[in-house]
Design a protein around this motif. Structure first.
Motif, PDB file in Angstrom:
ATOM      1  N   UNK A   3       0.836  -1.435  -0.130  1.00 60.77           N
ATOM      2  CA  UNK A   3      -0.063   0.312   0.037  1.00 60.77           C
ATOM      3  C   UNK A   3       1.007   1.436   0.169  1.00 60.77           C
ATOM      4  N   UNK A   4       2.442   0.822   0.841  1.00 64.69           N
ATOM      5  CA  UNK A   4       2.792   2.323  -0.072  1.00 64.69           C
ATOM      6  C   UNK A   4       3.416   2.269  -0.567  1.00 64.69           C
ATOM      7  N   UNK A   9      -6.045   3.564  -5.143  1.00 67.03           N
ATOM      8  CA  UNK A   9      -6.613   3.908  -5.850  1.00 67.03           C
ATOM      9  C   UNK A   9      -6.569   2.377  -7.141  1.00 67.03           C
ATOM     10  N   UNK A  10      -4.559   2.117  -7.307  1.00 74.43           N
ATOM     11  CA  UNK A  10      -4.635   1.097  -7.578  1.00 74.43           C
ATOM     12  C   UNK A  10      -5.057   0.319  -7.647  1.00 74.43           C
ATOM     13  N   UNK A  11      -4.498  -0.107  -6.149  1.00 74.09           N
ATOM     14  CA  UNK A  11      -4.694  -1.275  -5.034  1.00 74.09           C
ATOM     15  C   UNK A  11      -6.125  -2.156  -5.473  1.00 74.09           C
ATOM     16  N   UNK A  17     -11.155  -6.094  -9.264  1.00 74.02           N
ATOM     17  CA  UNK A  17     -11.585  -6.882 -10.211  1.00 74.02           C
ATOM     18  C   UNK A  17     -10.205  -8.233 -10.160  1.00 74.02           C
ATOM     19  N   UNK A  18     -10.108  -8.991  -8.838  1.00 71.79           N
ATOM     20  CA  UNK A  18      -9.602  -9.968  -8.758  1.00 71.79           C
ATOM     21  C   UNK A  18      -8.183 -10.104  -9.800  1.00 71.79           C
ATOM     22  N   UNK A  64      -6.384  -0.540   5.060  1.00 76.78           N
ATOM     23  CA  UNK A  64      -7.299  -0.187   4.406  1.00 76.78           C
ATOM     24  C   UNK A  64      -8.563   0.063   4.096  1.00 76.78           C
ATOM     25  N   UNK A  65      -9.260  -0.965   4.733  1.00 74.76           N
ATOM     26  CA  UNK A  65     -10.429  -0.131   4.958  1.00 74.76           C
ATOM     27  C   UNK A  65     -11.170   1.186   5.788  1.00 74.76           C
ATOM     28  N   UNK A  66     -10.282   1.788   6.725  1.00 77.23           N
ATOM     29  CA  UNK A  66     -10.450   3.269   6.984  1.00 77.23           C
ATOM     30  C   UNK A  66      -9.996   3.930   6.049  1.00 77.23           C
TER      31      UNK A  66
END
Length: 79
Positions: A3-4, A9-11, A17-18, A64-66
């Motif tokens: 994530x860093x 947005x890419x993640x 889209x799996x 991620x959810x936050x």
């Protein structure tokens, strides 16, 4: 760590889209010989990444959810 390195947005697009390089996907592409999660040993799919009981995945999931919640509020999505 991922994530860093990547724009969130890419993640998010990859999750939706799996397209994440999970162990199951890597095995299907013949890039590795097993489909097991290196943290808990279960078959690693996209859904497993979101439900894995390993502590590092729990921290990743909360973060991620936050961030997703903040982003949705920022762009003013409907409930």
């Amino acid at each position: 760590l991922g994530l860093r390195r990547l724009d969130r947005e890419v993640v998010l697009v990859k999750i939706c889209n799996d397209l994440l390089p999970t162990a199951t996907t890597l095995q299907k592409w013949k890039w590795q010989a097993h489909d097991s999660c290196y943290l808990c040993g279960q078959s690693e799919t996209r859904d497993h990444m979101l439900q894995c009981p390993a502590m590092s995945r729990q921290r990743w999931r909360i973060k991620t959810i936050s961030e997703l919640r903040k982003r949705m509020e920022k762009i003013d999505t409907k409930f």
